[in-house]
Structures are given as structure tokens and as C-alpha cells.
Scaffold this active site. Structure first.
Site, PDB file in Angstrom:
ATOM      1  N   SER C  48       0.839  -1.207   0.000  1.00  0.00           N
ATOM      2  CA  SER C  48       0.000   0.000   0.000  1.00  0.00           C
ATOM      3  C   SER C  48       0.874   1.258   0.000  1.00  0.00           C
ATOM      4  O   SER C  48       0.481   2.296  -0.533  1.00  0.00           O
ATOM      5  CB  SER C  48      -0.919   0.025   1.228  1.00  0.00           C
ATOM      6  OG  SER C  48      -1.887  -0.992   1.134  1.00  0.00           O
ATOM      7  N   SER C  87      -4.774   2.104   3.680  1.00  0.00           N
ATOM      8  CA  SER C  87      -4.671   0.915   4.528  1.00  0.00           C
ATOM      9  C   SER C  87      -5.949   0.087   4.382  1.00  0.00           C
ATOM     10  O   SER C  87      -7.037   0.567   4.709  1.00  0.00           O
ATOM     11  CB  SER C  87      -4.490   1.321   5.997  1.00  0.00           C
ATOM     12  OG  SER C  87      -4.718   0.212   6.847  1.00  0.00           O
ATOM     13  N   GLY C  88      -5.797  -1.132   3.870  1.00  0.00           N
ATOM     14  CA  GLY C  88      -6.948  -2.014   3.662  1.00  0.00           C
ATOM     15  C   GLY C  88      -7.770  -2.152   4.940  1.00  0.00           C
ATOM     16  O   GLY C  88      -8.971  -1.851   4.965  1.00  0.00           O
ATOM     17  N   SER C  89      -7.120  -2.552   6.003  1.00  0.00           N
ATOM     18  CA  SER C  89      -7.804  -2.779   7.281  1.00  0.00           C
ATOM     19  C   SER C  89      -8.143  -1.477   7.988  1.00  0.00           C
ATOM     20  O   SER C  89      -9.048  -1.420   8.817  1.00  0.00           O
ATOM     21  CB  SER C  89      -6.914  -3.607   8.209  1.00  0.00           C
ATOM     22  OG  SER C  89      -5.788  -2.841   8.606  1.00  0.00           O
ATOM     23  N   GLY C  90      -7.393  -0.431   7.695  1.00  0.00           N
ATOM     24  CA  GLY C  90      -7.584   0.837   8.388  1.00  0.00           C
ATOM     25  C   GLY C  90      -7.067   0.803   9.818  1.00  0.00           C
ATOM     26  O   GLY C  90      -7.364   1.699  10.619  1.00  0.00           O
ATOM     27  N   GLU C  91      -6.297  -0.231  10.141  1.00  0.00           N
ATOM     28  CA  GLU C  91      -5.814  -0.386  11.520  1.00  0.00           C
ATOM     29  C   GLU C  91      -4.287  -0.464  11.608  1.00  0.00           C
ATOM     30  O   GLU C  91      -3.752  -0.713  12.696  1.00  0.00           O
ATOM     31  CB  GLU C  91      -6.424  -1.635  12.172  1.00  0.00           C
ATOM     32  CG  GLU C  91      -7.951  -1.659  12.240  1.00  0.00           C
ATOM     33  CD  GLU C  91      -8.555  -0.557  13.141  1.00  0.00           C
ATOM     34  OE1 GLU C  91      -7.811   0.088  13.886  1.00  0.00           O
ATOM     35  OE2 GLU C  91      -9.791  -0.350  13.049  1.00  0.00           O
ATOM     36  N   THR C  92      -3.577  -0.278  10.482  1.00  0.00           N
ATOM     37  CA  THR C  92      -2.116  -0.348  10.539  1.00  0.00           C
ATOM     38  C   THR C  92      -1.589   0.681  11.542  1.00  0.00           C
ATOM     39  O   THR C  92      -1.875   1.878  11.430  1.00  0.00           O
ATOM     40  CB  THR C  92      -1.507  -0.073   9.148  1.00  0.00           C
ATOM     41  OG1 THR C  92      -2.224  -0.833   8.172  1.00  0.00           O
ATOM     42  CG2 THR C  92      -0.041  -0.440   9.116  1.00  0.00           C
ATOM     43  N   GLU C 163      -4.925  -3.453  -2.897  1.00  0.00           N
ATOM     44  CA  GLU C 163      -3.818  -2.607  -3.342  1.00  0.00           C
ATOM     45  C   GLU C 163      -3.973  -2.192  -4.813  1.00  0.00           C
ATOM     46  O   GLU C 163      -3.803  -1.024  -5.162  1.00  0.00           O
ATOM     47  CB  GLU C 163      -2.486  -3.343  -3.153  1.00  0.00           C
ATOM     48  CG  GLU C 163      -2.144  -3.629  -1.702  1.00  0.00           C
ATOM     49  CD  GLU C 163      -1.408  -4.950  -1.502  1.00  0.00           C
ATOM     50  OE1 GLU C 163      -1.279  -5.378  -0.338  1.00  0.00           O
ATOM     51  OE2 GLU C 163      -0.990  -5.563  -2.495  1.00  0.00           O
TER      52      GLU C 163
END
Lengths: 196, 196, 196, 196
Positions: C48, C87-92, C163
Site C-alpha cells: 500500500s 490501509s486495507g484494514s484501516g488499523e495499521t 492494493e
């Protein structure tokens, strides 16, 4: 050119006075961890990150498997690996967090910092204390006396003294590692990149 | 939002039409070289370099030893290694030069380019032709028709079509490699960095 | 070559189905923030992060001042700047932390994530929802049907779908920005690096 | 720890003896070009590249627009820009080539090298000679005497002496630039990244 020479003198003087903090035991523990780990991960923020990379290059030249945290090909860290972190304050967010993760996964941690009592210092298995210019130095009468023209402008601003001293300590450690591992300069050349 | 959707369609359409150039033999040769090399070095300039890095990450996840030319820890290249280079024109200076050095040292070379007859294409042992938007396309009537509002402004400027098609081809190759190497998504997770 | 083609189809199909989530308002808000900010900071972890860099290159080509968080010359962020995070998860971890700092300093934040309800999604002023393969999809009957040879091996492992869809959305946004800013491909070439 | 201390001494001694080559005129010319250029592009290969990046960070802190050749957002170079290149031998392929391109486009070029008569040295408008360990030093009786244990192993292998001396010269130059530009450490902090 007065300030340039003053800055160089200031840097050299910091390195010289910082060497008194290097002790045999720490150096041996660093070498033991670096040579016994499957992979060495290095990390630092900003200019300390560049110091970490400069050290990683030499580790690779010595035949030690090294990775820079955040670079393209860095894999997962496991319990037979170690992480070497460089942070003057020992409180850089991303570094303390990464070293915490590494420790939780069973990795060993080595640190270079001016503050062994910092969060990073406490997490690390072994700390090399690298004297830099600190807040205390800044208020220090001696420091002011060393300033040029009495203008109180630092000739080695921000973390300069810490970063350069760290780099030179680590290059010194390479000399020790070369002997310990029985390597010569030709061995280093063998692994030096040829594609640039 | 018309242009955004037009650009996405243009990109998807380029990828679809480009897949006709992929042949079984090239795919197999790529996989053979990638899996039989001791180390895979990847390189590309600009956005093609990012495509190379995205592929290197997945190679590492598969357990293949990969390096990015120019990154900190990339070692010397030897005759049991290979280099994979990405260049639309096949004439990027630094790439042609590095692949030439690699070939002289006995390494194998894989290339992604729109021009198999380019300098890069001629140096490479195996070339995957990746159709991008070319000068011919630009003068093409069809291309003009595809333009929005008759304003002849490219919705996929510069190397966009080539770069994205390359990236998706290489991610497709990862699916083939996973099967060939008997790897699952869990194997990839095992090597995925945890320090960010 | 069956899996390679299956993976390419899977990727294209994800992009197509994801475009239904793009709405005019979000696109306009993204463009407004990107063009009105003094500097645009982009960031993402792993692949990403490469997507973020590919977008930053095009912003620079358009004459927008862009920086990649963590690269050498990135300056401090201020309240007339913005940060775009992927960020895919939004939690990185590192991303949520950096966006939090940026918000506290008064910057605007744009996010691409599959989870608008994530920590990143909640911090951002404007979120572009980018559908990727999610845990729900993985257990999905349709997904399994799409698998090749009934072996349940994902042909687009880890964050691949997210991505690539993000990258293509952002390249679509470039087409919109070009028109909005009245730029042509020649304007982009004017700023394209010549030193590689 | 004998070798570590010997290496540190060797490095400090090289820096001290190298300072005799710095002359007022070169320092002034460097400062003139750096402050009068619209953008400063820096470059170096391997560890010299890290030195270039460390310098670029400080230029940015001073408010000078600086770019690292090869990083994501580096734009095209034009005739109101300059390039600063670091190469011990002055013959590194990619560097000589990039400086040549820059010169052809009308840019000014500054160089740090041990060999002012090298290809890089000849291309540059102004050269700062940075003494490193050279082939001549290696055969030198004095050098051998300085070796530890008579084992002729270099304690500062490869380009170490050149790289560290360059870095410290450039940090010295920062002190000069700070005064010339009327900047304080607080001005530098103002632009120091906050996102790491």
C-alpha cells in the site's frame, strides 16, 4: 570557514569524549547477538535511520543477513533474529513500538541511545550509550563557551552529534566483527553491490 | 467523475487486450528462472520501480530470496542469480547498464517491456511483452475515439497503462508460482513483515 | 497459465465491482483537498505504501507539492497541508498514529480503506471505500466457486485486490485532476524526472 | 575492543588530516550555489548515497528545497537547479551519467570526491576534495604501522574513511549555512518531520 571548522571540532570532540562510555562487555554482547542471530533487523528514524542503513550495508558485506525495517524485502521477525535500534532520545514512537513487537515475538534487541533509562533502553537486551548533545549540555556553561562568536547558535544542531557518534561507533564495531569473524577487506568486496 | 471512470475503463481494457501477448512458454521460463536462481534482483525506474518492488515483496513472501537494486542491503550479483527488469521503452539508461553488468557476470535476465526489440529486450534471456499505450496508439483513430469529450487528453498519461499492466501480470505470475511451489496464503503470511 | 489468467480476471473483476462504491461527492472532496493543500503527504505500509508513492509521483507531475512520509526530505506537516493514507484494514499501527498526529496539528486527512468504520476511517475527513477481498469474501460461496481446481487457494493473496484497486482508483483520480487543473500530458512530462 | 578504538582513531585522524584540503573559496562557492539554486538535487551510491541523504535532510531543515535523485517525488532538473554528487572514486557509473545529464540541461554541479581529476571532478563546477583511504595509503609504510597486530587488515574498510569525512564536512557546511542564512536551531526544528 570558522564555523565549519568549529563544527568539525565539536563533532570530533563529542566522539572522543563519548568513547569513554564504550565498555568491553557491551561490545562483546553486541557482537555475540549480531553473529548468532539468523537475521539482523536495523531501524532508526530520520538521520538515525541512515546510520542504521550504513551499518546494515557493512553487515551484509561481512556475510551477516541484515534487513532494514520498512524496506521492500524485509520479512517477518522471529525469535532467532535480533533488532538493532538507534534513537537519541530512546522515545521515538515508531521505534519503541517496533522493538516492543520484536521482543514479544522473542527476538533480541540491541539499542544505541543517549538515554539507557528511556523506553527503548528499557526494552533492549543490551544498550550502547552514545553521548550526544543533550538538553543539559545546551544549558551548560561549557557548551556556551564552546560556541563561536558568543552567538549561542549550535554548530551541531539537533541530533547531529548523536548521529555521527553512533555511525562511527558502529563502524568501529565492524572492525571488531571483521577480526572476530576472520574476514578481510577482500571478503567485504566480494559482497559489495556492483549494479550502481 | 466521468474521466475517472473513463481512465479505469481504459486501464482495464489495456490489461485485457495485453493478456493475448502472454504465452505459456514465457510464463514457464519466467517461473523456472525465478525458482532456480539463488537470488532474484529486481529493478525499474520511477513507477516501474515501484512495480518491481511490489513483485519483490511477494517473492519474499513465497520464500524466494529477492533484492531491489539500489536498496540498502542488496549484495553483489553472481552467476547463480537473476535480474528482472521493468522498462516500457526498454531503453532506460540505468536499467540497460545494470542488466548489462549482470549479464557479464553470468546472471540470467528477465524483462518486462513493450519493446522486445529494445536494448533491454535484446539483453534479456526471456522477455514478457507488456502492451502499454504507445506512440502508435496515440496517433491511432481508435485511441482518439476512446478519448472523452473529444479533447484528445490522455486519461492514462505517460507510462500508466504499461506500469499497471506489468503489475497485474506479475501478480498473476505469483498465483502460478504459488501453485508450482505448493504454497498457500498462510505460507505468505508467515513471511509478511510485522514491524510496521 | 490457467492460474495467472484466473488471477488477472479476479483482479479486474474486483476493480469493476469496486467502482460502484465511488461516488461523485467523495471524488470532488478528494480533489478539493488535494488541490487546496499547500503540501500533500502520502503514506501506506508495505505494498500500500508503493501505491501511495505511485500516486505521489503523479501529483508531482501535475505540479502539486507532494511528500512521502518517511522519505528523506519530508518536512513537518502543518494545518494548511493534508495527509492521504492507504490501509486495507484501516488499523495499521504506524498509519493510524501518523494520521492522528497530522490531525492534531490541524491537517486534513484523506483515506483509502476497505473499512470506513476503522480507526483510520474515523480519523479521516473523507474516505474512499476501496473494496478488497475481505474475510467475509473468503468464506463466501461465490468466492470458492471462483477458485481454480477447487483447491481453495487464493489467486489474489493477502491485500492484492485492495492494493491494485486503490492504485487504479488513484490513477483515475489523476485523470480527473488533470482536467480540473487544465493540465495535459506535456505538462506532466515537464516535471518528470530525467536523471534515471 | 582494541580494534574498535583503533578504527575510531583512524577515522578521526583521517577527518583531521583531511580538513587541510578545505579552502575558503570552495566553501563559499558551495554555499553560493546551494543558496542560489531553486532546487538542490543530491546523489551518491551505496553509503555515499546515505551521506547525501543526511545532508539533504539538513538542507530541508534550513528551508532550502532539496531532492534525492531516485526518490519518489524528485522532479525534473532545470538550469536554475544544482546537483551535488558524492563519489570517492569520482567514477561511479550512475553518478557520472546523471551529473552529465544535469550539466547538459544547464544545472550547476557540486562534487565531493577524493579525485578532483576524475570524470565527476571534471564535470563539476566546484569540487570539495575529501581525502579518504586511497590505494597509495594502503601501500604506505605509515598506514601499515598504524595497523593493529601487524595483520595488515584495514580497520576502516572500503570507502569508510571517505564517507565519514564527507558527512562531517557537509555537517560543518550546515553550520556555515546556518550563519549565512541567519537561521537558528529553532528554525531547523520548525521543518523537522513530526510523523515518525
Amino acid at each position: 570557514m570558522k564555523l565549519m571548522k568549529a563544527a568539525i571540532e565539536e563533532i570530533l570532540s563529542n566522539i572522543e569524549s563519548a568513547t569513554e562510555f564504550i565498555d568491553e562487555e557491551t561490545v562483546n554482547e553486541f557482537m555475540k547477538v549480531l553473529t548468532e542471530s539468523k537475521n539482523v533487523f536495523v531501524m532508526g528514524a530520520g538521520r538515525s535511520g541512515l546510520v542504521a542503513k550504513a551499518f546494515a550495508m557493512r553487515l551484509v558485506h561481512l556475510g551477516i543477513s541484515a534487513y532494514v525495517v520498512g524496506e521492500t524485502i524485509s520479512p517477518a521477525i522471529y525469535d532467532d533474529d535480533c533488532i538493532l535500534a538507534i534513537s537519541g532520545s530512546g522515545e521515538t514512537n515508531t521505534i519503541v513500538s517496533a522493538v516492543g513487537i520484536a521482543k514479544n515475538r522473542g527476538s533480541k534487541a540491541l539499542a544505541l541511545t543517549s538515554y539507557p533509562e528511556s523506553s527503548l533502553g528499557k526494552l533492549a537486551d543490551c544498550v550502547m550509550k552514545v553521548k550526544g548533545r543533550t538538553k543539559i549540555d545546551i544549558d551548560d556553561e561549557d557548551y556556551i563557551k564552546r560556541q563561536i562568536d558568543g552567538n549561542y547558535v549550535s554548530v551541531t544542531p539537533l541530533g547531529t552529534a548523536f548521529e555521527l557518534t553512533s555511525l562511527i561507533f558502529l563502524d568501529g564495531l565492524i572492525a571488531e566483527l571483521m577480526q572476530k569473524m576472520g574476514k578481510t577487506e577482500d571478503d567485504l568486496k566480494y559482497r559489495h553491490t556492483v549494479l550502481e
